[in-house]
Design an enzyme around this catalytic site. Structure first.
Site, short mmCIF file in Angstrom:
data_model
loop_
_atom_site.label_atom_id
_atom_site.label_comp_id
_atom_site.label_asym_id
_atom_site.label_seq_id
_atom_site.Cartn_x
_atom_site.Cartn_y
_atom_site.Cartn_z
N GLU A 252 0.88 -1.18 0.00
CA GLU A 252 0.00 0.00 0.00
C GLU A 252 0.91 1.22 0.00
O GLU A 252 1.54 1.51 1.02
CB GLU A 252 -0.87 0.00 1.27
CG GLU A 252 -1.96 -1.05 1.27
CD GLU A 252 -3.05 -0.74 0.26
OE1 GLU A 252 -3.30 0.44 -0.01
OE2 GLU A 252 -3.62 -1.69 -0.26
N CYS A 286 -2.18 9.21 3.08
CA CYS A 286 -1.95 8.68 1.73
C CYS A 286 -3.09 9.05 0.80
O CYS A 286 -2.90 9.27 -0.38
CB CYS A 286 -1.77 7.17 1.79
SG CYS A 286 -3.13 6.34 2.62
P1 NAD Z 1 8.67 4.75 4.34
O1 NAD Z 1 8.54 3.95 3.10
O2 NAD Z 1 9.87 5.63 4.47
O3 NAD Z 1 8.68 3.82 5.64
C1 NAD Z 1 7.63 2.94 5.93
C2 NAD Z 1 8.15 1.82 6.81
O4 NAD Z 1 9.07 1.02 6.07
C3 NAD Z 1 8.89 2.27 8.05
O5 NAD Z 1 8.53 1.43 9.12
C4 NAD Z 1 10.35 2.07 7.67
O6 NAD Z 1 11.21 1.87 8.76
C5 NAD Z 1 10.26 0.83 6.83
N1 NAD Z 1 11.37 0.63 5.88
C6 NAD Z 1 12.15 1.57 5.31
N2 NAD Z 1 13.03 0.99 4.46
C7 NAD Z 1 12.78 -0.35 4.50
C8 NAD Z 1 13.34 -1.48 3.84
N3 NAD Z 1 14.33 -1.35 2.95
N4 NAD Z 1 12.82 -2.70 4.11
C9 NAD Z 1 11.80 -2.84 4.97
N5 NAD Z 1 11.22 -1.81 5.64
C10 NAD Z 1 11.71 -0.58 5.39
O7 NAD Z 1 7.33 5.61 4.46
P2 NAD Z 1 6.96 6.73 5.52
O8 NAD Z 1 7.71 7.99 5.21
O9 NAD Z 1 7.04 6.17 6.88
O10 NAD Z 1 5.39 6.96 5.18
C11 NAD Z 1 4.93 7.87 4.22
C12 NAD Z 1 4.51 7.15 2.96
O11 NAD Z 1 3.55 6.15 3.27
C13 NAD Z 1 3.82 8.08 1.97
O12 NAD Z 1 4.34 7.85 0.68
C14 NAD Z 1 2.36 7.66 2.03
O13 NAD Z 1 1.63 7.89 0.84
C15 NAD Z 1 2.49 6.19 2.33
N6 NAD Z 1 1.25 5.67 2.93
C16 NAD Z 1 0.46 4.85 2.17
C17 NAD Z 1 -0.73 4.37 2.69
C18 NAD Z 1 -1.63 3.47 1.86
O14 NAD Z 1 -2.51 2.84 2.43
N7 NAD Z 1 -1.46 3.40 0.56
C19 NAD Z 1 -1.11 4.70 3.99
C20 NAD Z 1 -0.28 5.53 4.72
C21 NAD Z 1 0.91 6.00 4.19
#
Ligand code: NAD
Length: 522
Positions: A252, A286
């Site tokens: 997502e 999001c």
């Molecule tokens: P992010 O991708 O930076 O991090 C999300 C999670 O992934 C964190 O827990 C992080 O520690 C982990 N992570 C980072 N690198 C990783 C890797 N290589 N392997 C595994 N895990 C890893 O996102 P963010 O800045 O925390 O959140 C914002 C983003 O989330 C925005 O782009 C937003 O649109 C999206 N979002 C999407 C939804 C949806 O339902 N589509 C909902 C909420 C947020």
């Protein structure tokens, strides 16, 4: 090596000490204070946690959907008993207004009740009728068997609602679940998992590991299914790794959700929807409204309504509860991203009718901003802003709006505003988005019976969706048995001319749909 967050390097001696001990600080973005600490857990710790969960999972599965639903009820009650405390913790690590922080537990509890109510029926064996001669004497069963360990990796913007929306159906499916909340806001979720394990004394099937990207990557390497919510860039990495390991994943990801306002829309409602949909959680949702297309005939009136409402919003740290409407940007990096998008727009000819710069106050705030004279060459219309901005663009008609709305690699959700219900339905079906809200915003994230699934670069798979929400965490198992036990099957050995000709005639008679082919008439 010291462990630091890229945006929040420790500077005080106590922070330095903790960093060396493998911990990182969690800040309140509304005032910059440190509100807690979390451990940067190593890949080995993740492996140990998954090993433990794997050992407990069969007992959890054996409880059956009914037994697991009872535990969901206990967790619901514990959340209700601790709601003030948990909401205060959540507010402190996110800088949300109290009204928005207080929405997360009800969302989580709604998911617990919904999945607990439906799990038994959804996971029950299915027995479709045999469809043809080869299996006419068989009893067919589809059984839903859980993936043993599911990894749920989540971002910071809804630190309780998001892990809950994924962990709850997985638990009710019979899986054990390891969660990895965002390093930016892990405290409330970690506390909920502690409550499950230590206060409720539940089976060891729900764990929380805290840490940075490497901890998340270790989760992907250890589990049988990964459900990720976060940025498209991280999602792509996780999808690649899941592909290498040949495990399924649900992704997502980011969005750039369009809002289309047609000339016949209820402008009062559309204006209020744009303001809430764009500025809720300081735009860090999001599915928030990220770009607005308004038919020329009502453009001026719509913009005037939006600007008036945005100017009336209150911003700041909501320490007295319900005293502010727009909260903080979660990190400096997020604040800088919004600043860049607005400055790029202004430098390219856009105008900010209100807002347009970081708020001059302590903490990490950006002024709620309405941008006009924007176009698709600007970052604010092209990239996910994730901030309190409302860029509004004038379009000639609905066709123009649909073309522009679809002109992006994202397809998370969209909204269409019109008083013509049929036209709204027609336009919805022409938009490249996994969810479309007619005369509403973000409704789709609260609708558990229908899917929330991003299209294009907004995701793969999806969450929610009634039965799908639980069954996606199961492997389907096909079980066949005999209703009528024969000594031998007609298709088994020995092959003889007589039996062969008879079988061929029967197959032909049953499969042909016209007399000539049935009777082999040339
Ligand atoms: P992010 O991708 O930076 O991090 C999300 C999670 O992934 C964190 O827990 C992080 O520690 C982990 N992570 C980072 N690198 C990783 C890797 N290589 N392997 C595994 N895990 C890893 O996102 P963010 O800045 O925390 O959140 C914002 C983003 O989330 C925005 O782009 C937003 O649109 C999206 N979002 C999407 C939804 C949806 O339902 N589509 C909902 C909420 C947020």
């Amino acid at each position: 090596m010291p462990t630091t967050l890229t945006t929040d390097r420790p500077s005080r001696p106590d922070e330095m000490l903790a960093a060396y001990a493998g911990q990182f600080p969690v800040h309140n973005p509304a005032d910059g204070s440190v509100v807690g600490w979390a451990r940067d857990q190593t890949p080995d710790e993740v492996i140990d946690t998954v090993t433990r969960l794997r050992a407990s999972q069969p007992e959890w599965e054996a409880l059956g959907a009914k037994g697991r639903s009872l535990w969901a009820g206990r967790l619901r009650d514990w959340l209700l008993d601790n709601d003030e405390r948990l909401t205060a913790l959540l507010q402190s690590e996110t800088g949300k207004p109290w009204a928005e922080a207080a929405l997360e537990l009800p969302t989580a509890i709604d998911a617990l009740n919904y999945y607990a109510k439906h799990a038994r029926e959804v996971l029950a064996d299915q027995h479709p009728r045999p469809h043809g001669l080869m299996t006419a004497t068989k009893r067919l069963t589809t059984a839903f068997r859980p993936y043993p360990v599911v990894g749920v990796i989540t971002p910071w913007n809804f630190p309780v609602a998001l892990p809950m929306l994924d962990a709850v159906p997985a638990l009710l499916a019979g899986c054990a679940v390891i969660t990895k909340p965002s390093e930016v806001a892990p405290l409330t979720w970690r506390e909920i998992v502690r409550g499950w394990n230590e206060e409720l004394g539940a089976l060891d099937v729900l764990a929380c590991v805290t840490g940075l990207a490497a901890t998340g990557a270790a989760v992907v390497d250890a589990v049988d299914y990964v459900q990720f919510t976060g940025s498209t860039a991280t999602g792509r990495r996780i999808g690649q790794r899941a592909g290498q390991r040949l495990i399924p994943c649900g992704l997502e990801l980011g969005g750039k959700d369009p809002m289309i306002v047609l000339a016949d829309a209820d402008l009062e409602r559309a204006g209020a929807g744009a303001v809430w949909g764009g500025l809720f959680n300081a735009g860090q949702a999001c599915v928030s409204v990220e770009r607005i297309y308004v038919e020329a005939a009502v453009y001026d009136e719509f913009v005037a309504r939006v600007v008036e409402q945005v100017r009336a919003l209150r911003q700041g740290a909501d320490t007295s509860r319900y005293q502010t409407d727009v909260g903080a940007m979660i990190t400096d990096a997020q604040l800088q991203m919004v600043t860049r998008h607005v400055e790029d727009a202004l430098a390219s000819g856009a105008r900010a009718l209100t807002g347009g710069r970081p708020t001059a106050s302590a903490g990490s705030f950006y002024e709620p901003t309405v941008l006009v004279d924007v176009d698709h060459s600007m970052a604010c219309m092209r990239e996910e802003t994730f901030g309190p901005t409302l860029p509004v663009m004038k379009v000639t008609d609905a066709e123009d709006a649909i073309r522009l709305a679809n002109d992006w690699p994202y397809g998370l959700s969209a909204s269409v505003w019109t008083n013509d219900r049929k036209a709204g339905q027609r336009i919805a079906r022409r938009l490249d988005a996994g969810a479309v809200n007619l005369n509403g915003v973000m409704t789709n994230i609260f609708t558990l019976p229908i899917p929330q699934a991003g299209w294009k670069q907004s995701g793969i798979g999806g969450r929610l969706g009634g039965a799908y929400g639980i069954r996606k965490y199961c492997r389907t198992q096909a079980i066949t048995s005999d209703r009528l036990q024969l000594g031998n099957e007609p298709t088994w050995y020995p092959y003889t001319p007589r039996k062969g000709r008879l079988l061929a005639a029967i197959f032909r008679a049953l499969t042909a749909r016209d007399t000539r082919r049935c009777l082999r008439i040339r």
